[in-house]
Enzyme design. Structure first.
Site, mmCIF file in Angstrom:
data_model
loop_
_atom_site.group_PDB
_atom_site.id
_atom_site.type_symbol
_atom_site.label_atom_id
_atom_site.label_comp_id
_atom_site.label_asym_id
_atom_site.label_seq_id
_atom_site.Cartn_x
_atom_site.Cartn_y
_atom_site.Cartn_z
ATOM 1 C CE1 TYR A 159 -4.721 -1.201 0.903
ATOM 2 C CE2 TYR A 159 -3.383 -2.305 0.821
ATOM 3 C CZ TYR A 159 -4.719 -2.126 0.697
ATOM 4 O OH TYR A 159 -5.702 -3.160 0.284
ATOM 5 C CE LYS A 253 1.130 -17.553 1.788
ATOM 6 N NZ LYS A 253 0.840 -18.870 2.663
ATOM 7 C CG ASP A 343 -8.448 -3.629 2.808
ATOM 8 O OD1 ASP A 343 -8.794 -3.890 3.082
ATOM 9 O OD2 ASP A 343 -7.659 -3.219 1.458
#
Length: 454
Positions: A159, A253, A343
């Site tokens: 982002y 992740k 998000d």
């Protein structure tokens, strides 16, 4: 105070910060943006709820001095500017504000007004509480089991907006740099060279020529910093300790992106132990004890630590987390995660408790005190001006804002009012169409119903 040309400063006083603590006057100046599309409808209903809660809680001793500032489509039409300097300056000067949904400009210019405001003010925490209100329609069997708070890193990750369109000179410069300096990594960019495209097209579609498929690759960069990680993890753990939560889960992740998401996990664990000491117990400590003394000793150590009131700091892989918030929501109290994961998670969780129509959000810098609370849904322009949509997202964002200001009595009244309004089954169309025996009412009427149940 600063001089403004696109907005007017009302009678009131500034919120200030000293030593990390806000000083809130009885008549604080709060900048607000109505928002685009359905924003004006929602704001008109929400501001009545917010003012009523303050009046009822404090009997006139406190009152917000609302200062309208502009951004989005309304601002573009009014000032030919999507985000005037005055708006940013007002949020900077008065510290705390609230906003409705904003249109994202199509084409060039600002990529996202919401992201721009977060980055300009360094609002590094996106705070998303997720709770269930009895009676709200839900697609899951036990929505009441969902009660958690997401601390989403707000300024880094993909982002950050560092990306280059495929086929542009900028993208090619990055590809050329990788090819020259990191040739082994360049091979992992599957179609980064003309030869790779030619070889594949010969195999897959020999009737096409090279000119039809040049080596066009979009490039994005994912920055994750140690300092950015530490300040987010610190905020999440401080919240967990203050609110007596049992655990903070670092969602990542890192099994694939080892030096960004994996580093986020490792830096997070290290920061938890270094900053909070015996107030927390981490899975990293468990692993160390297991290695030195065996699994039974590690389990005993963790059990004793949690029994003494320590907060458990653990981690979970992002894709598994999306499954577990459905199957085992009780395992999560506070979640700390990076921008993209946050998000996905916040919207998925919102769906479990009634949708983003009643999902609040706050963007906060706990060091400078700056905060913008906001609707988390879009502008829904087809419903604009029809007085139809649910104002819950902005109402609950205002509730978050009151808690941030320390006005907990007003915040509690909003929760009481919303619970009562939903329980009465006189609700906006999004709820009414899914609730048995419900009466559909307008956005403005729902605001009145919330006030009546305070």
């Amino acid at each position: 105070m600063s001089t403004y040309t696109t907005c007017t400063v009302p009678d009131g006083k500034k919120i200030t910060i000293s030593g990390g603590k806000l000083s809130v006057p009885n008549n604080p100046i709060i900048p607000f943006i109505r928002g685009d599309g359905t924003g004006p409808d929602i704001w008109a209903s929400s501001v009545r709820v917010l003012d009523a809660a303050v009046e009822k809680a404090y009997g006139g001793a406190k009152k917000i001095a609302w200062m309208e500032v502009f951004a989005g489509e309304t601002s573009k039409n009014k000032f030919d500017n999507w985000l005037p300097d005055d708006t940013v300056e007002a949020f900077k000067e008065f510290l705390v504000g609230i906003k409705g949904p904003l249109t994202t400009p199509v084409g060039g210019g600002i990529r996202s007004l919401n992201v721009a405001l977060r980055q300009m003010l360094d609002l590094y925490v996106c705070l998303r509480p997720v709770q269930y209100f009895t009676g709200v329609p839900s697609p899951v069997k036990r929505p009441e089991a969902v009660d958690m708070v997401i601390f989403r890193e707000n300024t880094e990750d993909i982002y950050a907006g560092i990306e280059y369109a495929g086929g542009t000179p900028e993208a090619q410069k990055v590809l050329d740099f990788i090819a020259k300096e990191f040739p082994k990594d360049f091979k992992k960019i599957r179609f980064g060279s003309s030869q790779a495209v030619v070889d594949y097209m010969k195999l897959a579609a020999p009737e096409h020529t090279m000119e039809n498929y040049p080596p066009t690759v979009g490039i994005g960069i994912k920055p994750v910093s140690q300092v950015g990680t530490i300040r987010l993890i610190k905020a999440a753990i401080q919240y967990a300790i203050a609110e007596k939560k049992k655990s903070v889960t670092i969602v990542h992740k890192g099994n694939i992106m080892k030096f960004t998401e994996g580093a986020f996990r490792d830096w997070g664990y290290a920061a938890a132990e270094r900053i909070f000491g015996d107030k927390v117990y981490t899975w990293m400590q468990w692993e160390k004890t297991k290695k030195e003394k065996g699994e039974a000793a590690a389990n005993d150590e963790q059990k004793a630590a949690l029994a003494s009131g320590r907060v458990l700091i653990k981690d979970a892989i992002a894709d598994i987390t999306l499954q577990q918030i459905l199957t085992r929501p009780g395992d999560f109290d506070v979640i700390a995660t990076l921008n993209l994961n946050g998000d996905y998670l916040s919207d998925a969780l919102a769906a479990q408790v009634g949708g983003i129509g009643i999902a609040p959000g706050g963007n906060i810098n706990y060091v400078t005190g700056h905060a913008i609370f906001e609707a988390t849904h879009g502008t829904a322009p087809k419903y604009a001006g029809k007085d139809l949509v649910n104002p819950g997202s902005v109402v609950l964002s205002g509730e978050m804002m009151f808690r941030y200001l320390g006005w907990t009595e007003a915040a509690d009244l909003i929760i009481k009012g919303l619970n009562g309004a939903i329980g009465s089954k006189r609700v906006t169309y999004d709820f009414a169409r899914q609730m048995e025996g419900a009466t559909e009412i307008k956005c403005s009427e729902f605001g009145t119903n919330i006030i009546a149940h305070m």
